[in-house]
Design a protein around this motif. Structure first.
Motif, PDB file in Angstrom:
ATOM      1  N   ASN A   2      25.949 -16.029  -6.881  1.00  0.00           N
ATOM      2  CA  ASN A   2      24.809 -16.295  -7.810  1.00  0.00           C
ATOM      3  C   ASN A   2      23.714 -17.104  -7.504  1.00  0.00           C
ATOM      4  OD1 ASN A   2      25.921 -14.030  -9.332  1.00  0.00           O
ATOM      5  ND2 ASN A   2      27.086 -15.379 -10.579  1.00  0.00           N
ATOM      6  N   PHE A   3      24.392 -18.039  -6.708  1.00  0.00           N
ATOM      7  CA  PHE A   3      23.523 -19.255  -6.187  1.00  0.00           C
ATOM      8  C   PHE A   3      22.309 -18.534  -5.400  1.00  0.00           C
ATOM      9  CE2 PHE A   3      22.116 -22.459  -3.199  1.00  0.00           C
ATOM     10  CZ  PHE A   3      21.527 -23.471  -3.729  1.00  0.00           C
ATOM     11  N   LYS A   5      21.057 -15.631  -5.563  1.00  0.00           N
ATOM     12  CA  LYS A   5      20.512 -14.615  -6.596  1.00  0.00           C
ATOM     13  C   LYS A   5      19.385 -15.560  -7.278  1.00  0.00           C
ATOM     14  CE  LYS A   5      20.852 -11.187 -10.071  1.00  0.00           C
ATOM     15  NZ  LYS A   5      21.752 -10.553 -10.646  1.00  0.00           N
ATOM     16  N   ASP A   6      19.923 -16.824  -7.774  1.00  0.00           N
ATOM     17  CA  ASP A   6      19.117 -17.653  -8.554  1.00  0.00           C
ATOM     18  C   ASP A   6      17.843 -18.278  -7.643  1.00  0.00           C
ATOM     19  OD1 ASP A   6      20.635 -16.970 -10.603  1.00  0.00           O
ATOM     20  OD2 ASP A   6      21.879 -19.042 -10.439  1.00  0.00           O
ATOM     21  N   LEU A   7      18.169 -18.451  -6.512  1.00  0.00           N
ATOM     22  CA  LEU A   7      16.930 -18.970  -5.762  1.00  0.00           C
ATOM     23  C   LEU A   7      15.701 -18.086  -5.661  1.00  0.00           C
ATOM     24  CD1 LEU A   7      18.998 -20.331  -2.591  1.00  0.00           C
ATOM     25  CD2 LEU A   7      17.656 -21.738  -4.373  1.00  0.00           C
ATOM     26  N   PHE A   8      16.071 -16.901  -5.891  1.00  0.00           N
ATOM     27  CA  PHE A   8      14.842 -15.828  -5.817  1.00  0.00           C
ATOM     28  C   PHE A   8      14.216 -15.416  -7.287  1.00  0.00           C
ATOM     29  CE2 PHE A   8      16.937 -15.565  -1.798  1.00  0.00           C
ATOM     30  CZ  PHE A   8      15.863 -15.606  -0.903  1.00  0.00           C
TER      31      PHE A   8
END
Length: 57
Positions: A2-3, A5-8
């Protein structure tokens, strides 16, 4: 994972919610992403290849 995924994901700088995509039509080359609460708006103009950010707070 999830980390990564959260960057984008684009987020509102005020409330940290994910920006929602709000294009008006398929033929419109402008992509508008805005905060669900109306704090922030980000427009991508593909013809000009620029991003315009508006803070409504």
């Amino acid at each position: 994972m999830n980390f990564i995924k959260d960057l984008f994901m684009d987020k509102c700088p005020h409330c940290n919610k994910v920006l929602m995509n709000s294009t008006s039509s398929m033929l419109n080359p402008i992509v508008i992403k805005s905060c669900p609460d109306g704090h922030y708006e980000k427009e991508y103009h593909s013809a000009l290849e620029t991003v315009i950010e508006k803070s409504k707070y």
